[in-house]
Design a protein around this motif. Sequence first.
Motif, PDB file in Angstrom:
ATOM      1  N   GLY A   1       0.818  -1.193   0.000  1.00  0.00           N
ATOM      2  CA  GLY A   1       0.000   0.000   0.000  1.00  0.00           C
ATOM      3  C   GLY A   1       0.861   1.256   0.000  1.00  0.00           C
ATOM      4  O   GLY A   1       2.064   1.208  -0.240  1.00  0.00           O
ATOM      5  N   ALA A   2       0.248   2.390   0.266  1.00  0.00           N
ATOM      6  CA  ALA A   2       0.968   3.664   0.320  1.00  0.00           C
ATOM      7  C   ALA A   2       0.350   4.529   1.403  1.00  0.00           C
ATOM      8  O   ALA A   2      -0.856   4.478   1.642  1.00  0.00           O
ATOM      9  CB  ALA A   2       0.906   4.382  -1.022  1.00  0.00           C
ATOM     10  N   ILE A   3       1.185   5.296   2.073  1.00  0.00           N
ATOM     11  CA  ILE A   3       0.727   6.168   3.149  1.00  0.00           C
ATOM     12  C   ILE A   3       1.007   7.619   2.785  1.00  0.00           C
ATOM     13  O   ILE A   3       2.067   7.954   2.243  1.00  0.00           O
ATOM     14  CB  ILE A   3       1.411   5.790   4.480  1.00  0.00           C
ATOM     15  N   HIS A   4       0.063   8.471   3.074  1.00  0.00           N
ATOM     16  CA  HIS A   4       0.141   9.910   2.818  1.00  0.00           C
ATOM     17  C   HIS A   4       0.312  10.579   4.182  1.00  0.00           C
ATOM     18  O   HIS A   4      -0.482  10.356   5.100  1.00  0.00           O
ATOM     19  CB  HIS A   4      -1.165  10.342   2.140  1.00  0.00           C
ATOM     20  N   CYS A   5       1.348  11.392   4.329  1.00  0.00           N
ATOM     21  CA  CYS A   5       1.623  12.033   5.617  1.00  0.00           C
ATOM     22  C   CYS A   5       1.784  13.530   5.418  1.00  0.00           C
ATOM     23  O   CYS A   5       2.456  13.967   4.474  1.00  0.00           O
ATOM     24  CB  CYS A   5       2.882  11.430   6.239  1.00  0.00           C
TER      25      CYS A   5
ATOM     26  N   ILE B   1       3.805  17.753   2.161  1.00  0.00           N
ATOM     27  CA  ILE B   1       3.145  16.460   2.045  1.00  0.00           C
ATOM     28  C   ILE B   1       4.183  15.421   1.628  1.00  0.00           C
ATOM     29  O   ILE B   1       5.016  15.680   0.764  1.00  0.00           O
ATOM     30  CB  ILE B   1       2.007  16.532   1.004  1.00  0.00           C
ATOM     31  N   TRP B   2       4.102  14.258   2.237  1.00  0.00           N
ATOM     32  CA  TRP B   2       5.042  13.180   1.958  1.00  0.00           C
ATOM     33  C   TRP B   2       4.262  11.945   1.535  1.00  0.00           C
ATOM     34  O   TRP B   2       3.182  11.673   2.041  1.00  0.00           O
ATOM     35  CB  TRP B   2       5.870  12.851   3.197  1.00  0.00           C
TER      36      TRP B   2
ATOM     37  N   PRO C   1       4.976  17.610  14.839  1.00  0.00           N
ATOM     38  CA  PRO C   1       3.562  17.287  14.581  1.00  0.00           C
ATOM     39  C   PRO C   1       3.370  16.732  13.174  1.00  0.00           C
ATOM     40  O   PRO C   1       3.960  17.216  12.212  1.00  0.00           O
ATOM     41  CB  PRO C   1       2.856  18.647  14.743  1.00  0.00           C
ATOM     42  N   HIS C   2       2.537  15.712  13.054  1.00  0.00           N
ATOM     43  CA  HIS C   2       2.266  15.119  11.752  1.00  0.00           C
ATOM     44  C   HIS C   2       0.907  14.443  11.759  1.00  0.00           C
ATOM     45  O   HIS C   2       0.377  14.074  12.812  1.00  0.00           O
ATOM     46  CB  HIS C   2       3.354  14.100  11.379  1.00  0.00           C
ATOM     47  N   ALA C   3       0.326  14.325  10.581  1.00  0.00           N
ATOM     48  CA  ALA C   3      -0.934  13.609  10.391  1.00  0.00           C
ATOM     49  C   ALA C   3      -0.711  12.598   9.273  1.00  0.00           C
ATOM     50  O   ALA C   3       0.062  12.848   8.348  1.00  0.00           O
ATOM     51  CB  ALA C   3      -2.058  14.579  10.025  1.00  0.00           C
ATOM     52  N   ALA C   4      -1.386  11.471   9.362  1.00  0.00           N
ATOM     53  CA  ALA C   4      -1.195  10.425   8.346  1.00  0.00           C
ATOM     54  C   ALA C   4      -2.540   9.847   7.959  1.00  0.00           C
ATOM     55  O   ALA C   4      -3.483   9.845   8.751  1.00  0.00           O
ATOM     56  CB  ALA C   4      -0.284   9.325   8.890  1.00  0.00           C
ATOM     57  N   ARG C   5      -2.608   9.377   6.721  1.00  0.00           N
ATOM     58  CA  ARG C   5      -3.817   8.690   6.277  1.00  0.00           C
ATOM     59  C   ARG C   5      -3.446   7.659   5.213  1.00  0.00           C
ATOM     60  O   ARG C   5      -2.402   7.742   4.571  1.00  0.00           O
ATOM     61  CB  ARG C   5      -4.862   9.665   5.750  1.00  0.00           C
TER      62      ARG C   5
END
Length: 286
Positions: free
Chosen positions: A54-58, A64-65, A80-84
């Motif tokens: 899969g792939a993760i968006h952070c 954006i990474w 601080p970071h958010a991931a989805r």
Amino acid sequence: MKRHRLDLHDPSRAKDADLIPRAVVAVSASSASQSWEHAPHTHRKGQLMYTLRGAIHCEIEAGIWIVPPQCALWIPGGMPHAARGSGAAEVYCLLVDPHAANALPPQACTLAVSGLLHELISKAVSFPPLYEVDGAQGRLINTLLDELAMAPIEHLHLPMPQDPRLRRLADSLLANPADKATLAQWAVRIGMSERSMTRLLLEEFGLSFGRWRRQLHVILSLQRLAKGESVQRVALDLGYENASGFITMFRKAMGQPPARYLADRAGASSANAALAPAAIALHPGS
């Protein structure tokens, strides 16, 4: 092999690892099929997210990474970071204590994972949280940290602007990446002169508008290609006339066509070997 697991839908478990008195805490995280998202949060320890499937968006302050298979995202402690993510994902997570992270980059970055580093991480995931520091497991963790410090950086970062006018531009292109408006047209849309916009883009991004938009297309395409979508479909959705134009852009940005880029990473370890045929079949000759 027993693996210490973490549900990607439950980030509170990662915070527990902050309290474990070891240089590295390694866990295997997974998501079966549904989408998931973590609100912005921080860890005392640095976090490495290594994507197997899969792939993760952070999202981090600086931008954006994207973390496609066989790459890892390093996030220093306290950032601080958010991931989805969406769909099935398999990730190994390392929580690295600040005192053990001195040789690692001080900023967030995406790292390529070699075959050796993959094997070291895979082995560390089977260790108990309170492994013997002075025993064989502690020595392997030290080797893992040495290899991690030498891992090459992959350019899978999309810088995001702080200026509200440029942020409108960035948000618009994220929502509609196929928009082919010129620099002059965008300047009118966001209420700036073309010269001022060009100068501010270089100051905020360190990139020209064309290079930033190309990086956006690379980031978005990797998210979709890693889920098995075809190059043809992705190319058309990003506004290219055909797959060849998209492949040329991707090769210029990443040094390889998309199928080869994904196949190389999918085939870098036996654990990911099953991904390679799907990646090679993305587009004939790509």
